[in-house]
Design an enzyme around this catalytic site. Structure first.
Site, PDB file in Angstrom:
ATOM      1  N   CYS A   1       0.812  -1.225   0.000  1.00  0.00           N
ATOM      2  CA  CYS A   1       0.000   0.000   0.000  1.00  0.00           C
ATOM      3  C   CYS A   1       0.843   1.272   0.000  1.00  0.00           C
ATOM      4  O   CYS A   1       0.616   2.195  -0.794  1.00  0.00           O
ATOM      5  CB  CYS A   1      -0.970  -0.007   1.171  1.00  0.00           C
ATOM      6  SG  CYS A   1      -0.197   0.056   2.817  1.00  0.00           S
TER       7      CYS A   1
ATOM      8  N   HIS B   1      -2.608   0.985   6.787  1.00  0.00           N
ATOM      9  CA  HIS B   1      -2.990   0.941   5.369  1.00  0.00           C
ATOM     10  C   HIS B   1      -3.259   2.362   4.869  1.00  0.00           C
ATOM     11  O   HIS B   1      -3.728   3.217   5.610  1.00  0.00           O
ATOM     12  CB  HIS B   1      -4.232   0.078   5.170  1.00  0.00           C
ATOM     13  CG  HIS B   1      -4.511  -0.238   3.732  1.00  0.00           C
ATOM     14  ND1 HIS B   1      -3.680  -1.038   2.966  1.00  0.00           N
ATOM     15  CD2 HIS B   1      -5.509   0.176   2.891  1.00  0.00           C
ATOM     16  CE1 HIS B   1      -4.176  -1.140   1.740  1.00  0.00           C
ATOM     17  NE2 HIS B   1      -5.272  -0.407   1.660  1.00  0.00           N
TER      18      HIS B   1
ATOM     19  N   HIS C   1      -5.975   1.908  -4.172  1.00  0.00           N
ATOM     20  CA  HIS C   1      -4.954   1.396  -3.252  1.00  0.00           C
ATOM     21  C   HIS C   1      -4.526  -0.001  -3.664  1.00  0.00           C
ATOM     22  O   HIS C   1      -5.137  -0.636  -4.530  1.00  0.00           O
ATOM     23  CB  HIS C   1      -5.518   1.378  -1.826  1.00  0.00           C
ATOM     24  CG  HIS C   1      -6.701   0.461  -1.661  1.00  0.00           C
ATOM     25  ND1 HIS C   1      -6.867  -0.373  -0.585  1.00  0.00           N
ATOM     26  CD2 HIS C   1      -7.792   0.233  -2.448  1.00  0.00           C
ATOM     27  CE1 HIS C   1      -7.991  -1.057  -0.692  1.00  0.00           C
ATOM     28  NE2 HIS C   1      -8.573  -0.703  -1.820  1.00  0.00           N
TER      29      HIS C   1
END
Length: 229
Positions: A126, A182, A194
């Site tokens: 990420c 994240h 993402h």
């Protein structure tokens, strides 16, 4: 002679032979048989009709992109609906930095998730995905992980999130209670892009989806974006 069953290489070889015949052996003898003139005259338009088939530009453009890249149209397997509508909204109320960021991010859809991945050729995690997009789209160097990225930049209220802002989540530990783990890039209309997790690929999701809504930790605008915002 019909050519629809010929392979590309057969057609290419035929075109090259015709080309060499035309240019390497022009008719200069006034006494040459008329049928030779007819053969040469008819070969030229036939060759011209074949040449566009071998235009290298599209192939070169495609080869310059990492494997798996897509255009803004995107794949059909995005979890959220309305992705194209979100991208279309970028034409309104967005600056050039925002457009550059989202355009590159959307082209990287379908790149696989790889822990620690930092490039399209290796895959992305990420934070690696976010770093790559910001570095290559606008030349902004972000911290190396999601927790550090969360500490940088200007805090943004959820109602004020703009395209290119970073959205953060607590996906480790109990729901919404763990550390920042994240990060994604906000697109528009509640959509963010993402690199989700192992076994998945870069994709677009919606902040209102149950999983992400329960784990949403906030949004930040990187300093370079804030200065130009």
């Amino acid at each position: 002679m019909p050519i629809k069953r010929l392979t590309v290489w057969t057609v290419l070889a035929t075109a090259l032979v015709a080309s060499s015949t035309i240019y390497a052996a022009p008719v200069t003898n006034a006494n040459a048989p008329k049928r030779d003139n007819l053969v040469l005259a008819s070969a030229s338009p036939a060759l011209m009709n074949l040449l566009p088939v071998f235009d290298p530009a599209p192939m070169l453009a495609q080869s310059a992109l990492p494997t798996g890249l897509n255009t803004l149209g995107g794949p059909a397997n995005d979890a959220a609906d309305g992705v194209d509508d979100a991208v279309a909204d970028l034409a309104n109320d967005t600056n050039e930095l925002q457009k550059s960021l989202i355009a590159l991010a959307m082209k990287l859809r379908d790149i696989r998730y790889v822990r620690g991945g930092r490039t399209p050729s290796t895959g992305f995690d990420c934070s690696g995905f976010v770093r790559y997009v910001f570095a290559h789209a606008i030349g902004l160097d972000l911290p190396s992980n999601s927790a550090s990225q969360f500490l940088a930049g200007l805090k943004v209220k959820r109602d004020d999130i703009q395209p290119g802002d970073l959205v953060f989540f607590r996906t480790a530990g109990r729901r919404g209670q763990g550390r920042i783990s994240h990060v994604g890039i906000y697109v528009a209309n509640g959509q963010f892009i993402h690199s989700p997790s192992r076994g998945k690929t870069v994709r677009v999701d919606n902040l209102s989806e149950s999983y992400w809504a329960k784990r949403f930790a906030g949004a930040k605008r990187p300093e370079g974006m804030a200065e130009n915002g």
